[in-house]
Motif scaffolding. Structure first.
Motif, mmCIF file in Angstrom:
data_model
loop_
_atom_site.group_PDB
_atom_site.id
_atom_site.type_symbol
_atom_site.label_atom_id
_atom_site.label_comp_id
_atom_site.label_asym_id
_atom_site.label_seq_id
_atom_site.Cartn_x
_atom_site.Cartn_y
_atom_site.Cartn_z
ATOM 1 N N ASP A 159 -87.427 -29.082 -6.066
ATOM 2 C CA ASP A 159 -88.408 -28.082 -5.667
ATOM 3 C C ASP A 159 -88.334 -27.715 -4.194
ATOM 4 O OD1 ASP A 159 -89.405 -28.017 -8.255
ATOM 5 O OD2 ASP A 159 -90.862 -29.603 -7.862
ATOM 6 N N GLN A 164 -84.085 -25.045 -4.453
ATOM 7 C CA GLN A 164 -84.343 -23.651 -4.799
ATOM 8 C C GLN A 164 -83.125 -22.773 -4.531
ATOM 9 O OE1 GLN A 164 -88.105 -21.995 -3.396
ATOM 10 N NE2 GLN A 164 -88.950 -24.062 -3.243
ATOM 11 N N THR A 168 -81.349 -20.427 -7.212
ATOM 12 C CA THR A 168 -81.112 -19.009 -6.932
ATOM 13 C C THR A 168 -79.663 -18.631 -7.211
ATOM 14 O OG1 THR A 168 -82.848 -18.968 -5.248
ATOM 15 C CG2 THR A 168 -81.163 -17.253 -5.112
ATOM 16 N N LEU A 256 -85.015 -15.817 0.047
ATOM 17 C CA LEU A 256 -85.438 -17.209 -0.114
ATOM 18 C C LEU A 256 -85.609 -17.880 1.250
ATOM 19 C CD1 LEU A 256 -85.911 -19.722 -1.957
ATOM 20 C CD2 LEU A 256 -83.455 -20.182 -1.691
ATOM 21 N N HIS A 260 -89.120 -19.275 3.556
ATOM 22 C CA HIS A 260 -89.292 -20.649 4.035
ATOM 23 C C HIS A 260 -89.312 -20.750 5.557
ATOM 24 C CE1 HIS A 260 -88.969 -23.155 0.327
ATOM 25 N NE2 HIS A 260 -88.507 -22.009 -0.143
#
Length: 278
Positions: A159, A164, A168, A256, A260
């Protein structure tokens, strides 16, 4: 089905995976990732495993020595093993620059060329997680550790950011080999407990966050990984000349990373595990 009930991995498949993964990690410049993005991670594992002077240590899937070199500088007798001669050569250079003395050996995490119980500490820093047949790799980690010895791993969580990132890339990437398990599963405590089973005792696991301040934007992150990180490079190569799909992946990775990023930093979650060989 239990781990011991699983069908053995055919030797031909292991040979194919060994060849492909050796080439995969020679793509780009993984040592730049280790040096510029995650330089502190190896020392975290060395500390977690309480590596000290005189310990006989094996670093599995050691890459360019992110954990092996700090272990050697702590006074341990270290063997750094990896599938990629290219990464081992880079590790030798870095060790010489830092005054670290250790051995470097080409080895597959699925079939380590070392005797049973040969090491006081067996560790892997975001390395063994990429051996696709997890049960085989876990069996090797425990086999070569002496009874009462230490087994330690660091792996990106499913996670977290890198987990991720792999999720992706998955729709754009070539299919994994039959029976392979995703790398970030090594970052799931329950999965690691099931892999190591009763071959270990006193297993302790903790999710931590690595602060990464190398990238000012998602585009900068994406372009750096496109140039340096083997799995990302391989994914783009698989897309070939399909410009629409390349653009789609470009946007997904940048988005992405932007999601973050906060004030020029990201936090990448990882699981650190320490256990005692039963």
């Amino acid at each position: 089905m239990s781990i011991t009930d699983r069908e053995p991995v055919p030797a031909e498949l292991l040979d194919t995976v060994r060849t492909k993964h050796s080439a995969l990690w020679a793509l780009g410049d993984y040592p730049a990732v280790a040096d510029e993005v995650i330089p502190s991670l190896g020392a975290v594992l060395v500390e977690a495993c309480d590596v000290g002077r005189g310990d006989h240590v094996l670093d599995v899937a050691a890459g360019s020595g992110n954990a092996a070199i700090p272990a050697a500088l702590a006074g341990a007798d270290v063997v750094a093993s990896d599938l990629s001669p290219v990464l081992l050569a880079a590790g030798r250079e870095r060790a010489a620059e830092r005054g670290a003395v250790l051995r470097w050996e080409v080895a597959d995490a699925h079939a380590l060329p070392f005797d049973d119980g040969a090491f006081d500490v067996v560790m892997s820093c975001v390395g063994v997680m990429f051996a696709p047949f997890h049960e085989l790799a876990a069996g090797e980690l425990t086999r070569v550790a002496r009874p009462g010895g230490t087994i330690g791993t660091i792996a990106w969580t499913p996670d977290g950011f890198i987990g991720q990132m792999f999720a992706t890339m998955k729709p754009f990437a070539p299919p994994p080999p039959p029976g392979a398990q995703p790398p970030p599963w090594w970052g799931d405590e329950l999965h690691v407990r099931s892999l190591l089973g009763d071959r270990v005792t006193d297993l302790r696991a903790e999710v931590r966050g690595l602060v990464v301040d190398r990238f000012a934007s998602g585009v900068e992150f994406r372009d750096f990984f496109k140039a340096t990180y083997g799995p990302t490079i391989a994914t783009y190569r698989f897309l070939g000349e399909d410009s629409a799909r390349v653009a789609e992946l470009d946007a997904a990775l940048a988005d992405l990373a932007d999601a973050h990023l906060a004030d020029g930093t990201m936090t990448w979650d990882y699981l650190v595990v320490r256990a005692t060989r039963a």
